[in-house]
Design an enzyme around this catalytic site. Structure first.
Site, short mmCIF file in Angstrom:
data_model
loop_
_atom_site.label_atom_id
_atom_site.label_comp_id
_atom_site.label_asym_id
_atom_site.label_seq_id
_atom_site.Cartn_x
_atom_site.Cartn_y
_atom_site.Cartn_z
N ASP A 196 0.83 -1.20 0.00
CA ASP A 196 0.00 0.00 0.00
C ASP A 196 0.87 1.26 0.00
O ASP A 196 1.99 1.26 0.53
CB ASP A 196 -0.87 0.04 1.25
N GLY A 216 1.71 -2.32 -5.57
CA GLY A 216 1.07 -3.61 -5.75
C GLY A 216 -0.26 -3.76 -5.06
O GLY A 216 -0.88 -4.83 -5.14
N ASP A 217 -0.73 -2.71 -4.38
CA ASP A 217 -2.00 -2.81 -3.65
C ASP A 217 -2.63 -1.42 -3.60
O ASP A 217 -2.34 -0.59 -4.45
CB ASP A 217 -1.77 -3.40 -2.25
N ASP A 218 -3.46 -1.15 -2.59
CA ASP A 218 -4.17 0.13 -2.52
C ASP A 218 -3.20 1.30 -2.50
O ASP A 218 -2.20 1.29 -1.77
CB ASP A 218 -5.03 0.18 -1.27
#
Length: 455
Positions: A196, A216-218
């Site tokens: 994140d 790779g995420d939020d």
């Protein structure tokens, strides 16, 4: 520049070597220990010159400016022993990934006041690939570390820096007040797990503006504790302002609320947002057992390009800290407004799933135009709300018009109607109780920018 720190040292004065190989943890620790004696004498500045400065985790202090030269790179050690294990957060009850403790962040601080991380666009690189591999192989004994974590701190500024390759979440202010993150770039590979960008957690008066994030995420995830531990700790995240955010990912969302939201999330304002080539634009994540609430959310002036799902309410996040959570603890979701959203090459306009027997109400969509490539643009259940000027036509539970009867049920629409007048579009937001205003001017006269600074 305003006030200048009366005391300044360079990390090389404490034996640091910027060759990317020499471990400099002791140099950082000793320098900060020395500078602590100036905390009541106007504070001090620790300068990190050009070079590649390998280090393990180190603590910050109040009234410190940590300044990175534009060609300075702080590198996180790839030896897990250089990241000590600390207690889990009280609002989580355990490490987020594994029971027990968690590795401490590379740059760490707690109980600080007037903390500023700022710089000349220097770089902090967590070298997280070793951690991602350990995570994938399931060989970790403790939860992965963040790149920067500040706990129980007030008056935090992080600006003009590039953050790379965090082992886990990148910037994590938890139990903090008056936090500004501005003009930062956060990068990690699109397939890196749980990297994140910025995760305000049980924190209030947070301003995030002018940032570019690709991870790779939020990109941003607003949190407030996990199930029964978050409910008991009861510290909400509130008054969060996000402005001029650009970014993309493939495995997360642009802006997320939750899924750990058990202490409550309210008064979130986001405007002038651009997400591209991403999985999800805006997501609310929750589940049975979370409890808490998400209310009074206003998101406006959003542009989405090549996004799979524009707006997503996911109520099936079934990870729980242990077996003691209360499955009857249902979240209260209410007064969430989306306004002025445009999208091109969108697969699904909205996937809005509430919880049967729960209350997801006063969800309002106004002036939303999405170019959707699938035949079923909306999928809604167990929600209630209103819409006006939405294309493609929204789902049945939201079809009732906002005007004239329901605009007062929609968060901030009355404010917008009263204040729009001849003002520039979106300028009304500056009348909201904003941490971006007083804090910026107060902190920027200190670089000075603030008393704890990473610059």
């Amino acid at each position: 520049m305003g006030e200048i720190r009366p005391h300044s040292v360079t990390i090389t004065e404490f034996g640091a070597v910027g060759d990317g190989v020499t471990l400099n943890t002791k140099a950082f620790q000793n320098a900060i220990f020395y500078l602590n004696s100036f905390a009541d004498k106007g504070g001090a500045k620790l300068f990190v010159p050009a070079g590649r400065w390998l280090t393990g985790s180190f603590d910050l202090i109040s009234h410190l400016t940590l300044w990175l030269d534009k060609d300075a790179v702080i590198l996180g050690s790839m030896n897990s022993d250089d990241w000590p294990v600390v207690d889990p957060l009280a609002s989580y009850g355990r490490g987020r990934e594994l029971p027990g403790g968690r590795h401490r962040s590379l740059i760490y601080g707690r109980n600080l006041t007037d903390v500023l991380h700022a710089g000349d666009n220097g770089t902090i690189d967590g070298q997280g690939s070793v951690w991602w591999n350990w995570f994938r192989r399931k060989t970790l004994n403790y939860t992965r570390p963040h790149l920067v974590e500040l706990m129980n701190s007030t008056g935090v500024v992080i600006s003009n820096l590039t953050f790379l390759n965090s082992p886990f979440w990148t910037i994590h202010p938890v139990y903090c007040s008056h936090v500004i993150v501005q003009n930062v770039t956060i990068l990690a590979p699109l397939d890196s797990p749980n990297t994140d960008g910025i995760d305000p957690d049980s924190s209030d008066d947070v301003c995030i503006e002018d940032c570019y994030i690709s991870t790779g995420d939020d990109l941003i995830s607003i949190k407030s504790g996990w199930d029964e531990y978050g409910i008991s700790f009861a510290r909400p995240s509130r008054n969060i302002i996000i402005r001029r955010l650009t970014g993309h990912n493939r495995n997360g969302s642009g802006i997320a609320i939750g899924s750990e939201m058990s202490g409550g999330v309210s008064e979130v304002y986001a405007e002038n947002i651009y997400f591209f080539n991403s999985s999800t634009g805006i997501i609310l994540k929750t589940a049975r057992g979370r409890g808490g609430y998400v209310r009074n959310i206003y998101i406006s002036n959003v542009t989405l390009v090549g996004v799979d799902t524009a707006i997503f309410f996911n109520s099936n996040f079934s990870q729980h800290p242990d077996e003691f959570y209360d499955p009857n603890a249902l979240p209260v979701i209410e007064r969430i407004t989306f306004k002025d959203v445009i999208g091109d090459n969108i697969k699904v306009a909205g996937l809005l799933k509430g919880i049967e027997g729960d209350s997801f109400r006063h969800i309002c969509l106004l002036n939303i135009t999405l170019d959707v490539t699938t035949k079923s643009p909306w999928n809604c259940s167990n929600i209630q709300g209103y819409s006006t000027l939405v294309s493609p036509e929204t789902c049945e539970p939201l079809k009732e018009s906002i005007y004239p009867k329901h605009y007062s049920d929609c968060y901030l629409l009355p404010n917008h109607l009263r204040s729009s007048g001849n003002q520039n579009k979106g300028s009304w937001l500056f009348s909201c109780p904003s941490p971006c205003q007083g804090n910026v001017s107060r902190h920027k006269k200190l670089i000075g920018v603030a008393d704890f600074v990473v610059v």
